[in-house]
Scaffold this motif. Structure first.
Motif, PDB file in Angstrom:
ATOM      1  N   THR A   1       0.844  -1.202   0.000  1.00 33.64           N
ATOM      2  CA  THR A   1       0.000   0.000   0.000  1.00 33.64           C
ATOM      3  C   THR A   1       0.872   1.242   0.000  1.00 33.64           C
ATOM      4  OG1 THR A   1      -0.068   0.171   2.391  1.00 33.64           O
ATOM      5  CG2 THR A   1      -1.760  -1.225   1.351  1.00 33.64           C
ATOM      6  N   ASN A   2       0.268   2.345  -0.315  1.00 36.46           N
ATOM      7  CA  ASN A   2       0.975   3.625  -0.309  1.00 36.46           C
ATOM      8  C   ASN A   2       1.532   3.907   1.094  1.00 36.46           C
ATOM      9  OD1 ASN A   2       1.917   5.957  -1.565  1.00 36.46           O
ATOM     10  ND2 ASN A   2       0.196   7.134  -0.738  1.00 36.46           N
ATOM     11  N   PHE A   3       0.757   3.598   2.118  1.00 35.11           N
ATOM     12  CA  PHE A   3       1.200   3.793   3.493  1.00 35.11           C
ATOM     13  C   PHE A   3       2.471   2.994   3.767  1.00 35.11           C
ATOM     14  CE2 PHE A   3       1.204   2.352   7.937  1.00 35.11           C
ATOM     15  CZ  PHE A   3       1.345   3.579   8.567  1.00 35.11           C
ATOM     16  N   GLU A   4       2.515   1.733   3.303  1.00 30.53           N
ATOM     17  CA  GLU A   4       3.698   0.891   3.519  1.00 30.53           C
ATOM     18  C   GLU A   4       4.916   1.464   2.793  1.00 30.53           C
ATOM     19  OE1 GLU A   4       1.901  -3.551   4.173  1.00 30.53           O
ATOM     20  OE2 GLU A   4       1.795  -2.690   2.147  1.00 30.53           O
ATOM     21  N   ARG A   5       4.705   1.995   1.595  1.00 32.18           N
ATOM     22  CA  ARG A   5       5.806   2.617   0.852  1.00 32.18           C
ATOM     23  C   ARG A   5       6.354   3.835   1.603  1.00 32.18           C
ATOM     24  NH1 ARG A   5       3.651   1.866  -5.141  1.00 32.18           N
ATOM     25  NH2 ARG A   5       1.898   1.326  -3.915  1.00 32.18           N
ATOM     26  N   VAL A   6       5.456   4.661   2.093  1.00 36.28           N
ATOM     27  CA  VAL A   6       5.862   5.848   2.846  1.00 36.28           C
ATOM     28  C   VAL A   6       6.604   5.438   4.112  1.00 36.28           C
ATOM     29  CG1 VAL A   6       4.984   7.819   4.184  1.00 36.28           C
ATOM     30  CG2 VAL A   6       4.040   7.318   1.917  1.00 36.28           C
ATOM     31  N   LEU A   7       6.090   4.420   4.783  1.00 33.96           N
ATOM     32  CA  LEU A   7       6.731   3.927   5.992  1.00 33.96           C
ATOM     33  C   LEU A   7       8.116   3.355   5.689  1.00 33.96           C
ATOM     34  CD1 LEU A   7       6.093   3.686   8.989  1.00 33.96           C
ATOM     35  CD2 LEU A   7       5.120   1.442   8.534  1.00 33.96           C
ATOM     36  N   ASP A   8       8.238   2.561   4.631  1.00 36.98           N
ATOM     37  CA  ASP A   8       9.537   2.010   4.229  1.00 36.98           C
ATOM     38  C   ASP A   8      10.527   3.123   3.905  1.00 36.98           C
ATOM     39  OD1 ASP A   8       8.762  -0.615   4.556  1.00 36.98           O
ATOM     40  OD2 ASP A   8       8.361  -0.963   2.414  1.00 36.98           O
ATOM     41  N   GLU A   9      10.075   4.138   3.209  1.00 39.03           N
ATOM     42  CA  GLU A   9      10.949   5.267   2.859  1.00 39.03           C
ATOM     43  C   GLU A   9      11.391   6.011   4.111  1.00 39.03           C
ATOM     44  OE1 GLU A   9      13.242   7.915   0.740  1.00 39.03           O
ATOM     45  OE2 GLU A   9      12.425   5.975   0.135  1.00 39.03           O
ATOM     46  N   ALA A  10      10.484   6.198   5.060  1.00 41.96           N
ATOM     47  CA  ALA A  10      10.834   6.881   6.312  1.00 41.96           C
ATOM     48  C   ALA A  10      11.880   6.069   7.083  1.00 41.96           C
ATOM     49  CB  ALA A  10       9.591   7.101   7.157  1.00 41.96           C
ATOM     50  N   PHE A  11      11.703   4.762   7.156  1.00 43.28           N
ATOM     51  CA  PHE A  11      12.681   3.902   7.834  1.00 43.28           C
ATOM     52  C   PHE A  11      14.038   3.964   7.129  1.00 43.28           C
ATOM     53  CE2 PHE A  11       9.105   1.152   9.664  1.00 43.28           C
ATOM     54  CZ  PHE A  11       9.237   1.714  10.924  1.00 43.28           C
ATOM     55  N   ARG A  12      14.024   3.947   5.804  1.00 43.67           N
ATOM     56  CA  ARG A  12      15.267   4.007   5.039  1.00 43.67           C
ATOM     57  C   ARG A  12      16.020   5.308   5.319  1.00 43.67           C
ATOM     58  NH1 ARG A  12      17.473   6.365   1.206  1.00 43.67           N
ATOM     59  NH2 ARG A  12      15.653   7.540   0.536  1.00 43.67           N
ATOM     60  N   ARG A  13      15.271   6.422   5.325  1.00 44.79           N
ATOM     61  CA  ARG A  13      15.895   7.726   5.601  1.00 44.79           C
ATOM     62  C   ARG A  13      16.477   7.773   7.012  1.00 44.79           C
ATOM     63  NH1 ARG A  13      11.317  10.181   2.862  1.00 44.79           N
ATOM     64  NH2 ARG A  13      10.433  10.429   4.933  1.00 44.79           N
ATOM     65  N   GLU A  14      15.739   7.241   7.971  1.00 39.36           N
ATOM     66  CA  GLU A  14      16.216   7.229   9.365  1.00 39.36           C
ATOM     67  C   GLU A  14      17.479   6.379   9.506  1.00 39.36           C
ATOM     68  OE1 GLU A  14      15.213   8.896  12.161  1.00 39.36           O
ATOM     69  OE2 GLU A  14      13.964  10.039  10.764  1.00 39.36           O
TER      70      GLU A  14
END
Length: 90
Positions: A3-16
């Motif tokens: 889902t879009n939410f999972e993509r956003v969450l994955d991107e946030a984790f990657r950035r962190e």
């Protein structure tokens, strides 16, 4: 399906993770430079250079250089010289 939410969450984790990695590398560089300065100061003190000059060259504080000098004396079993106040007749 992602889902879009999972993509956003994955991107946030990657950035962190990336930010944490960069911060860790920077801290490692800082610690390494500081340790290199101390090692250089120790070598200069072992060769008899003046504490003020060692502090200037290594960019360590005079207090830190004096602690290193004391540690070197302690390691070698050398007794520290008397302080200015010691041995003076008042």
């Amino acid at each position: 399906m992602i889902t879009n939410f999972e993509r956003v969450l994955d991107e946030a984790f990657r950035r962190e993770r990336e930010q944490g990695r960069r911060a860790g590398l920077e801290e490692g560089r800082r610690v390494g430079l500081e340790e290199g300065r101390r090692q250089t100061a120790r070598r200069l003190l072992e060769r008899g250079l003046d504490e003020a000059l060692v502090a200037e060259v290594t960019e360590l504080s005079l207090e830190e250089v004096r602690r290193l000098r004391a540690a070197l004396r302690s390691e070698s079993g050398e007794t520290p010289p008397p302080s200015d106040a010691a041995g003076r007749a008042d």
